[in-house]
Design an enzyme around this catalytic site. Structure first.
Site, PDB file in Angstrom:
ATOM      1  N   GLN A 198       0.845  -1.190   0.000  1.00 49.31           N
ATOM      2  CA  GLN A 198       0.000   0.000   0.000  1.00 49.31           C
ATOM      3  C   GLN A 198       0.885   1.245   0.000  1.00 49.31           C
ATOM      4  O   GLN A 198       2.104   1.174   0.061  1.00 49.31           O
ATOM      5  CB  GLN A 198      -0.916   0.009   1.226  1.00 49.31           C
ATOM      6  CG  GLN A 198      -0.188   0.060   2.552  1.00 49.31           C
ATOM      7  CD  GLN A 198      -1.128   0.009   3.753  1.00 49.31           C
ATOM      8  OE1 GLN A 198      -2.344  -0.029   3.617  1.00 49.31           O
ATOM      9  NE2 GLN A 198      -0.562   0.009   4.958  1.00 49.31           N
ATOM     10  N   ASP A 245       5.828  -7.532   0.636  1.00 49.68           N
ATOM     11  CA  ASP A 245       5.203  -6.940   1.820  1.00 49.68           C
ATOM     12  C   ASP A 245       5.036  -8.048   2.852  1.00 49.68           C
ATOM     13  O   ASP A 245       4.943  -9.233   2.493  1.00 49.68           O
ATOM     14  CB  ASP A 245       3.842  -6.327   1.471  1.00 49.68           C
ATOM     15  CG  ASP A 245       3.380  -5.305   2.495  1.00 49.68           C
ATOM     16  OD1 ASP A 245       3.498  -4.096   2.221  1.00 49.68           O
ATOM     17  OD2 ASP A 245       2.904  -5.705   3.576  1.00 49.68           O
ATOM     18  N   ASP A 293       8.948 -10.594   5.291  1.00 46.74           N
ATOM     19  CA  ASP A 293       9.143  -9.862   6.537  1.00 46.74           C
ATOM     20  C   ASP A 293      10.584  -9.356   6.532  1.00 46.74           C
ATOM     21  O   ASP A 293      11.524 -10.154   6.650  1.00 46.74           O
ATOM     22  CB  ASP A 293       8.890 -10.791   7.727  1.00 46.74           C
ATOM     23  CG  ASP A 293       9.145 -10.126   9.072  1.00 46.74           C
ATOM     24  OD1 ASP A 293       9.577  -8.952   9.104  1.00 46.74           O
ATOM     25  OD2 ASP A 293       8.934 -10.797  10.103  1.00 46.74           O
ATOM     26  N   ARG A 331       8.893  13.027  17.327  1.00 45.16           N
ATOM     27  CA  ARG A 331       9.420  12.113  16.306  1.00 45.16           C
ATOM     28  C   ARG A 331      10.836  11.666  16.645  1.00 45.16           C
ATOM     29  O   ARG A 331      11.676  11.512  15.770  1.00 45.16           O
ATOM     30  CB  ARG A 331       9.394  12.781  14.921  1.00 45.16           C
ATOM     31  CG  ARG A 331       8.029  12.983  14.324  1.00 45.16           C
ATOM     32  CD  ARG A 331       7.375  11.654  13.973  1.00 45.16           C
ATOM     33  NE  ARG A 331       6.062  11.839  13.346  1.00 45.16           N
ATOM     34  CZ  ARG A 331       4.923  11.895  14.003  1.00 45.16           C
ATOM     35  NH1 ARG A 331       4.924  11.783  15.333  1.00 45.16           N
ATOM     36  NH2 ARG A 331       3.774  12.055  13.373  1.00 45.16           N
ATOM     37  N   TYR A 348      11.751   8.166  15.132  1.00 48.02           N
ATOM     38  CA  TYR A 348      11.656   8.252  13.679  1.00 48.02           C
ATOM     39  C   TYR A 348      12.765   9.128  13.116  1.00 48.02           C
ATOM     40  O   TYR A 348      13.469   8.734  12.179  1.00 48.02           O
ATOM     41  CB  TYR A 348      10.287   8.818  13.298  1.00 48.02           C
ATOM     42  CG  TYR A 348       9.997   8.796  11.817  1.00 48.02           C
ATOM     43  CD1 TYR A 348       9.792   7.596  11.151  1.00 48.02           C
ATOM     44  CD2 TYR A 348       9.904   9.978  11.083  1.00 48.02           C
ATOM     45  CE1 TYR A 348       9.508   7.574   9.792  1.00 48.02           C
ATOM     46  CE2 TYR A 348       9.623   9.967   9.724  1.00 48.02           C
ATOM     47  CZ  TYR A 348       9.422   8.767   9.093  1.00 48.02           C
ATOM     48  OH  TYR A 348       9.153   8.735   7.744  1.00 48.02           O
ATOM     49  N   LYS A 357      15.753   7.698  10.754  1.00 46.40           N
ATOM     50  CA  LYS A 357      15.817   8.169   9.364  1.00 46.40           C
ATOM     51  C   LYS A 357      17.113   8.931   9.106  1.00 46.40           C
ATOM     52  O   LYS A 357      17.649   8.909   7.981  1.00 46.40           O
ATOM     53  CB  LYS A 357      14.594   9.026   9.026  1.00 46.40           C
ATOM     54  CG  LYS A 357      13.301   8.226   8.955  1.00 46.40           C
ATOM     55  CD  LYS A 357      13.371   7.098   7.924  1.00 46.40           C
ATOM     56  CE  LYS A 357      12.077   6.344   7.794  1.00 46.40           C
ATOM     57  NZ  LYS A 357      12.127   5.265   6.772  1.00 46.40           N
ATOM     58  N   THR A 409      -1.194   8.750   2.921  1.00 45.84           N
ATOM     59  CA  THR A 409      -1.137   7.293   2.772  1.00 45.84           C
ATOM     60  C   THR A 409      -2.062   6.667   3.810  1.00 45.84           C
ATOM     61  O   THR A 409      -2.481   7.327   4.776  1.00 45.84           O
ATOM     62  CB  THR A 409       0.289   6.777   2.999  1.00 45.84           C
ATOM     63  OG1 THR A 409       0.662   7.070   4.359  1.00 45.84           O
ATOM     64  CG2 THR A 409       1.283   7.403   2.036  1.00 45.84           C
ATOM     65  N   PRO A 410      -2.369   5.374   3.686  1.00 48.46           N
ATOM     66  CA  PRO A 410      -3.149   4.703   4.730  1.00 48.46           C
ATOM     67  C   PRO A 410      -2.505   4.809   6.110  1.00 48.46           C
ATOM     68  O   PRO A 410      -3.196   4.932   7.122  1.00 48.46           O
ATOM     69  CB  PRO A 410      -3.196   3.256   4.242  1.00 48.46           C
ATOM     70  CG  PRO A 410      -3.135   3.370   2.750  1.00 48.46           C
ATOM     71  CD  PRO A 410      -2.180   4.507   2.498  1.00 48.46           C
ATOM     72  N   ARG A 470       1.737  22.384   7.998  1.00 54.40           N
ATOM     73  CA  ARG A 470       3.194  22.447   7.977  1.00 54.40           C
ATOM     74  C   ARG A 470       3.770  22.318   6.575  1.00 54.40           C
ATOM     75  O   ARG A 470       4.982  22.399   6.387  1.00 54.40           O
ATOM     76  CB  ARG A 470       3.789  21.384   8.895  1.00 54.40           C
ATOM     77  CG  ARG A 470       3.710  19.949   8.425  1.00 54.40           C
ATOM     78  CD  ARG A 470       4.226  19.020   9.510  1.00 54.40           C
ATOM     79  NE  ARG A 470       4.351  17.649   9.040  1.00 54.40           N
ATOM     80  CZ  ARG A 470       4.704  16.629   9.827  1.00 54.40           C
ATOM     81  NH1 ARG A 470       4.959  16.856  11.110  1.00 54.40           N
ATOM     82  NH2 ARG A 470       4.813  15.399   9.348  1.00 54.40           N
TER      83      ARG A 470
END
Length: 261
Positions: free
Chosen positions: A28, A49, A70, A160, A163, A167, A198-199, A221
């Site tokens: 997705q 996926d 995975d 964040r 994250y 990243k 996105t989902p 933002r």
């Protein structure tokens, strides 16, 4: 005067004809849109996926074949690498967004973020780089694209911590791989999107205390005044996996609607 039609100026450089591209998290969002775009550009796409049900959305799409994978399972990665032909391109798209400051970041969440956002890319690259190098030697160029983010070493964002840190590590990993193989025609770049509809994003919005306000805040933002769509990203994905970007390596490519201006 030059004719600026892309098919004339770029010739076949922006196509992916005769290239085999593997994409993770292709069930997705950006991964699925990228799989479709790469297939439309002529590639044989291996769309992977962890969720086989999501991959059914790509069933029957010309040029795409699906595999359940995975990316946190090193044995599964190595088995897939042994089963597939050498790749021309690898798009490491899988990742997770942890919400919270460092005070809300327990060890389990940190370890999961590192494992999925960074370690999985290390393992994917380690497994597939030998084949990519063989293709680079015979075909002239091969490409790795790693999903990073504007929330990284490019810019800090509230809540964040995990994250942004992971990243930023992806950007460092990208530059290291690029430096290691720059003389062997294997390129490695990082894609740094802005906020993409996105989902996964819709799930975070729905889970907010005030979903309406959360969506407004995400939009606010972006200086362009809207969320990115997945199709805002796919032309750059195709470009970075194609020979049209053959003189680009070790770069962080921002497609962020002006957030980091």
């Amino acid at each position: 005067m030059a004719n600026w039609r892309g098919d004339v100026i770029m010739g076949t450089d922006m196509t992916l004809s005769n290239k085999t591209i593997l994409i993770t998290a292709a069930g997705q969002g950006i991964g699925a849109a990228s799989a479709r775009a790469c297939a439309a550009a002529g590639a044989r796409v291996i769309a992977t996926d962890i969720n086989g049900d999501l991959l059914t959305n790509l069933s029957g799409v010309h040029g795409i074949e699906t595999r359940v994978l995975d990316v946190t399972d090193v044995a599964a990665i190595d088995a897939l690498a042994a089963d597939l032909p050498d790749l021309d391109g690898l798009f490491n798209c899988a990742g997770v967004v942890h919400h919270g400051s460092i005070l809300a970041l327990d060890d389990a969440a940190w370890e999961f973020s590192v494992n999925l956002n960074v370690t999985s890319m290390v393992r994917m690259c380690r497994a597939f780089v030998p084949g990519l190098l063989r293709r680079a030697d015979s075909e002239g160029t091969a490409s790795i694209l790693n999903m990073a983010s504007m929330a990284s070493s490019e810019k800090g964002f509230k809540d964040r911590t995990a994250y942004g840190a992971t990243k930023a590590a992806v950007i460092g990993l990208t530059k290291a791989i690029a430096a290691d193989f720059v003389t062997q025609n294997l390129r490695c770049n990082a894609l740094c999107p802005g906020t993409v509809d996105t989902p996964a994003l819709q799930g975070r919005i729905a889970g907010a205390p005030d979903p309406v306000q959360a969506e407004k805040d995400f939009i606010a933002r972006q200086p362009m005044g809207r969320l990115a769509t997945v199709d805002d990203l796919t032309p750059t994905v195709v470009h970075l996996l194609s020979d049209g970007s053959s003189f680009m390596t070790g770069q962080t490519v921002l497609v962020d609607g002006g957030v980091t201006i």
